[in-house]
Design a protein around this motif. Structure first.
Motif, PDB file in Angstrom:
ATOM      1  N   GLN A   5       0.432  -1.505  -0.209  1.00  0.00           N
ATOM      2  CA  GLN A   5      -0.175  -0.081  -0.305  1.00  0.00           C
ATOM      3  C   GLN A   5       0.436   1.107   0.048  1.00  0.00           C
ATOM      4  OE1 GLN A   5      -2.454  -0.393   3.215  1.00  0.00           O
ATOM      5  NE2 GLN A   5      -3.710  -1.059   2.103  1.00  0.00           N
ATOM      6  N   SER A   6      -0.091   2.160  -0.445  1.00  0.00           N
ATOM      7  CA  SER A   6       0.983   3.993  -0.525  1.00  0.00           C
ATOM      8  C   SER A   6       1.214   3.961   0.772  1.00  0.00           C
ATOM      9  CB  SER A   6       0.030   4.817  -1.346  1.00  0.00           C
ATOM     10  OG  SER A   6      -1.580   4.735  -0.589  1.00  0.00           O
ATOM     11  N   ALA A   7       1.853   5.104   1.345  1.00  0.00           N
ATOM     12  CA  ALA A   7       2.785   5.114   2.490  1.00  0.00           C
ATOM     13  C   ALA A   7       1.454   6.903   3.014  1.00  0.00           C
ATOM     14  CB  ALA A   7       4.070   5.849   2.534  1.00  0.00           C
ATOM     15  N   PRO A   8       1.250   7.010   4.513  1.00  0.00           N
ATOM     16  CA  PRO A   8       0.476   7.814   4.423  1.00  0.00           C
ATOM     17  C   PRO A   8       0.535   8.943   5.092  1.00  0.00           C
ATOM     18  CG  PRO A   8       0.727   6.570   6.359  1.00  0.00           C
ATOM     19  CD  PRO A   8       1.327   5.648   5.331  1.00  0.00           C
ATOM     20  N   ILE A   9       0.298  10.650   3.635  1.00  0.00           N
ATOM     21  CA  ILE A   9       1.123  10.957   3.616  1.00  0.00           C
ATOM     22  C   ILE A   9       0.285  12.303   3.928  1.00  0.00           C
ATOM     23  CG2 ILE A   9       2.326  13.082   2.037  1.00  0.00           C
ATOM     24  CD1 ILE A   9       3.434  10.485   0.454  1.00  0.00           C
ATOM     25  N   ALA A  10       0.578  13.205   5.139  1.00  0.00           N
ATOM     26  CA  ALA A  10       0.013  15.231   5.698  1.00  0.00           C
ATOM     27  C   ALA A  10      -0.908  15.234   4.498  1.00  0.00           C
ATOM     28  CB  ALA A  10       0.364  15.658   6.149  1.00  0.00           C
ATOM     29  N   LEU A  11      -2.010  15.132   4.310  1.00  0.00           N
ATOM     30  CA  LEU A  11      -2.654  16.396   3.493  1.00  0.00           C
ATOM     31  C   LEU A  11      -2.523  17.557   3.840  1.00  0.00           C
ATOM     32  CD1 LEU A  11      -6.910  15.156   3.217  1.00  0.00           C
ATOM     33  CD2 LEU A  11      -4.460  13.941   2.007  1.00  0.00           C
ATOM     34  N   GLY A  12      -1.952  18.887   2.556  1.00  0.00           N
ATOM     35  CA  GLY A  12      -1.684  20.320   2.826  1.00  0.00           C
ATOM     36  C   GLY A  12       0.112  20.089   2.938  1.00  0.00           C
ATOM     37  N   THR A  13       0.437  18.804   3.015  1.00  0.00           N
ATOM     38  CA  THR A  13       1.614  18.521   1.741  1.00  0.00           C
ATOM     39  C   THR A  13       2.491  19.708   0.630  1.00  0.00           C
ATOM     40  OG1 THR A  13       2.038  16.582   3.509  1.00  0.00           O
ATOM     41  CG2 THR A  13       3.875  17.117   1.737  1.00  0.00           C
ATOM     42  N   PRO A  14       3.048  20.280   1.072  1.00  0.00           N
ATOM     43  CA  PRO A  14       3.493  21.544  -0.293  1.00  0.00           C
ATOM     44  C   PRO A  14       4.315  20.535  -1.303  1.00  0.00           C
ATOM     45  CG  PRO A  14       4.539  22.403   0.749  1.00  0.00           C
ATOM     46  CD  PRO A  14       4.153  20.831   2.004  1.00  0.00           C
ATOM     47  N   LEU A  15       4.313  20.487  -2.595  1.00  0.00           N
ATOM     48  CA  LEU A  15       4.541  19.965  -3.925  1.00  0.00           C
ATOM     49  C   LEU A  15       5.721  20.367  -3.633  1.00  0.00           C
ATOM     50  CD1 LEU A  15       4.357  17.483  -6.769  1.00  0.00           C
ATOM     51  CD2 LEU A  15       3.791  19.734  -7.416  1.00  0.00           C
ATOM     52  N   LYS A  16       6.876  19.407  -3.815  1.00  0.00           N
ATOM     53  CA  LYS A  16       8.379  19.628  -4.661  1.00  0.00           C
ATOM     54  C   LYS A  16       8.564  19.984  -6.099  1.00  0.00           C
ATOM     55  CE  LYS A  16      10.344  18.566  -0.242  1.00  0.00           C
ATOM     56  NZ  LYS A  16      10.372  17.369   0.748  1.00  0.00           N
ATOM     57  N   HIS A  17       8.900  21.002  -6.302  1.00  0.00           N
ATOM     58  CA  HIS A  17       8.676  20.851  -8.182  1.00  0.00           C
ATOM     59  C   HIS A  17       9.678  20.407  -8.733  1.00  0.00           C
ATOM     60  CE1 HIS A  17       4.819  23.370  -8.654  1.00  0.00           C
ATOM     61  NE2 HIS A  17       5.178  24.174  -7.120  1.00  0.00           N
ATOM     62  N   ASP A 128      -3.621  21.210  -5.042  1.00  0.00           N
ATOM     63  CA  ASP A 128      -5.253  21.849  -5.446  1.00  0.00           C
ATOM     64  C   ASP A 128      -4.417  22.866  -5.738  1.00  0.00           C
ATOM     65  OD1 ASP A 128      -3.677  22.999  -3.260  1.00  0.00           O
ATOM     66  OD2 ASP A 128      -5.441  22.990  -1.733  1.00  0.00           O
ATOM     67  N   ALA A 129      -4.585  23.513  -6.143  1.00  0.00           N
ATOM     68  CA  ALA A 129      -4.016  25.416  -6.396  1.00  0.00           C
ATOM     69  C   ALA A 129      -3.295  25.892  -6.463  1.00  0.00           C
ATOM     70  CB  ALA A 129      -5.409  25.597  -7.713  1.00  0.00           C
ATOM     71  N   GLU A 130      -3.546  25.861  -4.731  1.00  0.00           N
ATOM     72  CA  GLU A 130      -2.280  26.102  -4.348  1.00  0.00           C
ATOM     73  C   GLU A 130      -0.927  25.161  -3.560  1.00  0.00           C
ATOM     74  OE1 GLU A 130      -5.827  26.268  -2.585  1.00  0.00           O
ATOM     75  OE2 GLU A 130      -5.645  28.736  -3.776  1.00  0.00           O
ATOM     76  N   GLN A 131      -1.336  23.953  -4.531  1.00  0.00           N
ATOM     77  CA  GLN A 131      -0.167  23.360  -4.943  1.00  0.00           C
ATOM     78  C   GLN A 131       0.449  22.390  -3.016  1.00  0.00           C
ATOM     79  OE1 GLN A 131       3.431  24.888  -6.366  1.00  0.00           O
ATOM     80  NE2 GLN A 131       1.853  26.365  -7.932  1.00  0.00           N
ATOM     81  N   LYS A 132      -0.927  22.303  -2.611  1.00  0.00           N
ATOM     82  CA  LYS A 132      -0.680  20.891  -1.393  1.00  0.00           C
ATOM     83  C   LYS A 132      -1.114  20.378  -1.668  1.00  0.00           C
ATOM     84  CE  LYS A 132      -0.731  25.286   1.408  1.00  0.00           C
ATOM     85  NZ  LYS A 132      -0.654  26.296   2.697  1.00  0.00           N
TER      86      LYS A 132
END
Length: 187
Positions: A5-17, A128-132
């Motif tokens: 399974q995929s690992a749990p990751i906190a929602l709101g984590t920003p994308l590292k471009h 999301d549009a805020e890249q989170k």
């Protein structure tokens, strides 16, 4: 192939471009690929039976998301000599076979997969549009049999994101083959 399974990751984590190349050597950046409404990022590959079972569904969801200004990108971190099916040449074949219209990029150094906290193929991330991070889960509730799907969780998350609602409270992990990490896979 072992199912993980995929690992749990906190929602709101920003994308590292990131910047990666497609199989034809064209460099592409997540900053320029990011859609006005969000960004769907799928960690995929060519050889995994779990990824292969959902490729067409991912393409269909990406077509739906595109209409809502949410762009899609797939990355392949399994560029490894022990997995020749995941080579860039075979990625071109997969693009043609599945009608993949969005970028399918080579994560040869596996840095993007690592920065995301990805563990398997498929591993699905919706920003999301805020890249989170808004959604990190499976495409739907039956990877084996598309005709038996009852819940299209990724599509539902995209609709919630588009309508500016809160992220789904329950997000089931994606499941698939482990990523073939270069430093842990031997001949």
């Amino acid at each position: 192939m072992a199912l993980i399974q995929s690992a749990p990751i906190a929602l709101g984590t920003p994308l590292k471009h990131f910047s990666l190349e497609d199989p034809d050597g064209n460099g592409l950046s997540s900053k320029t690929l990011f859609g006005k409404g969000g960004f769907l990022l799928a960690v995929m590959c060519n050889h995994c039976p779990y990824a292969n079972a959902v490729w067409k569904r991912l393409v269909a969801v990406a077509e739906f998301a595109k209409k809502l200004d949410i762009s899609t990108v797939a990355i392949n971190p399994n560029i490894h000599p022990n997995y020749p099916e995941d080579s860039p040449a075979h990625m071109r074949d997969k693009i043609a076979e599945m009608g993949i219209f969005f970028p399918y990029l080579i994560d040869e150094k596996q840095e993007v997969a690592q920065s995301l906290g990805a563990t398997c193929t498929p591993d699905i991330f919706l920003f999301d549009a805020e890249q989170k991070l808004y959604y990190h889960g499976r495409i739907d509730d039956n990877w084996r049999d598309e005709s038996a799907v009852k819940e299209e969780e990724l599509r539902e998350a995209i609709m919630l994101l588009f309508s500016k609602q809160e992220a789904p409270k329950v997000q089931h992990p994606s499941m698939g083959c482990s990523i073939k990490w270069i430093d842990t896979v031997t001949g």
